[in-house]
Design a protein around this motif. Structure first.
Motif, PDB file in Angstrom:
ATOM      1  N   UNK A 127      52.110  54.002  44.604  1.00 28.84           N
ATOM      2  CA  UNK A 127      51.228  52.895  44.990  1.00 28.84           C
ATOM      3  C   UNK A 127      52.029  51.626  45.288  1.00 28.84           C
ATOM      4  N   UNK A 128      53.010  51.336  44.450  1.00 29.72           N
ATOM      5  CA  UNK A 128      53.832  50.144  44.641  1.00 29.72           C
ATOM      6  C   UNK A 128      54.665  50.254  45.926  1.00 29.72           C
ATOM      7  N   UNK A 129      55.209  51.430  46.172  1.00 29.68           N
ATOM      8  CA  UNK A 129      56.045  51.622  47.362  1.00 29.68           C
ATOM      9  C   UNK A 129      55.222  51.550  48.644  1.00 29.68           C
ATOM     10  N   UNK A 130      54.007  52.079  48.615  1.00 27.56           N
ATOM     11  CA  UNK A 130      53.134  52.014  49.790  1.00 27.56           C
ATOM     12  C   UNK A 130      52.771  50.560  50.085  1.00 27.56           C
ATOM     13  N   UNK A 162      61.258  57.826  51.161  1.00 26.44           N
ATOM     14  CA  UNK A 162      61.173  57.801  49.703  1.00 26.44           C
ATOM     15  C   UNK A 162      59.748  58.104  49.252  1.00 26.44           C
ATOM     16  N   UNK A 163      58.774  57.506  49.936  1.00 24.30           N
ATOM     17  CA  UNK A 163      57.364  57.767  49.623  1.00 24.30           C
ATOM     18  C   UNK A 163      57.045  59.235  49.839  1.00 24.30           C
ATOM     19  N   UNK A 167      59.095  61.756  49.627  1.00 23.12           N
ATOM     20  CA  UNK A 167      59.715  62.532  48.541  1.00 23.12           C
ATOM     21  C   UNK A 167      58.863  62.481  47.278  1.00 23.12           C
ATOM     22  N   UNK A 168      58.341  61.291  46.969  1.00 21.24           N
ATOM     23  CA  UNK A 168      57.506  61.137  45.777  1.00 21.24           C
ATOM     24  C   UNK A 168      56.219  61.945  45.900  1.00 21.24           C
ATOM     25  N   UNK A 169      55.590  61.866  47.064  1.00 22.53           N
ATOM     26  CA  UNK A 169      54.347  62.610  47.264  1.00 22.53           C
ATOM     27  C   UNK A 169      54.589  64.113  47.234  1.00 22.53           C
ATOM     28  N   UNK A 170      55.719  64.546  47.730  1.00 22.79           N
ATOM     29  CA  UNK A 170      56.062  65.960  47.690  1.00 22.79           C
ATOM     30  C   UNK A 170      56.208  66.434  46.248  1.00 22.79           C
ATOM     31  N   UNK A 171      56.885  65.641  45.430  1.00 21.60           N
ATOM     32  CA  UNK A 171      57.055  65.989  44.017  1.00 21.60           C
ATOM     33  C   UNK A 171      55.701  66.032  43.307  1.00 21.60           C
ATOM     34  N   UNK A 172      54.817  65.085  43.611  1.00 24.05           N
ATOM     35  CA  UNK A 172      53.476  65.094  43.015  1.00 24.05           C
ATOM     36  C   UNK A 172      52.721  66.360  43.400  1.00 24.05           C
TER      37      UNK A 172
END
Length: 65
Positions: free
Chosen positions: A19-22, A49-50, A52-57
């Motif tokens: 959320x912060x990165x978006x 980076x976003x 990568x984070x969404x992929x991990x989620x």
């Protein structure tokens, strides 16, 4: 942020970070449209980076089923 760093975060921390990165990405896009950035590659790096984070989620979501 490296994938190893992302995997160390808890799911809650990861959601907050996404959320912060978006929000940061949106702000950088707005600022870049008004006055060009010195390094516009930051936008591309932040987008990745976003992703990568969404992929991990998503991987965590699938593993919990």
């Amino acid at each position: 942020m490296k994938i190893a760093e992302i995997r160390e975060l808890s799911t809650k921390e990861l959601l907050e970070r996404v959320d912060a990165e978006v929000a940061s990405l949106d702000q950088k896009k707005i600022n870049h449209s008004i006055s060009p950035m010195n390094n516009p590659a930051q936008i591309k790096q932040l987008r990745r980076t976003i992703a990568r984070m969404k992929t991990e989620l998503r991987q965590r979501e699938l593993n919990n089923k």
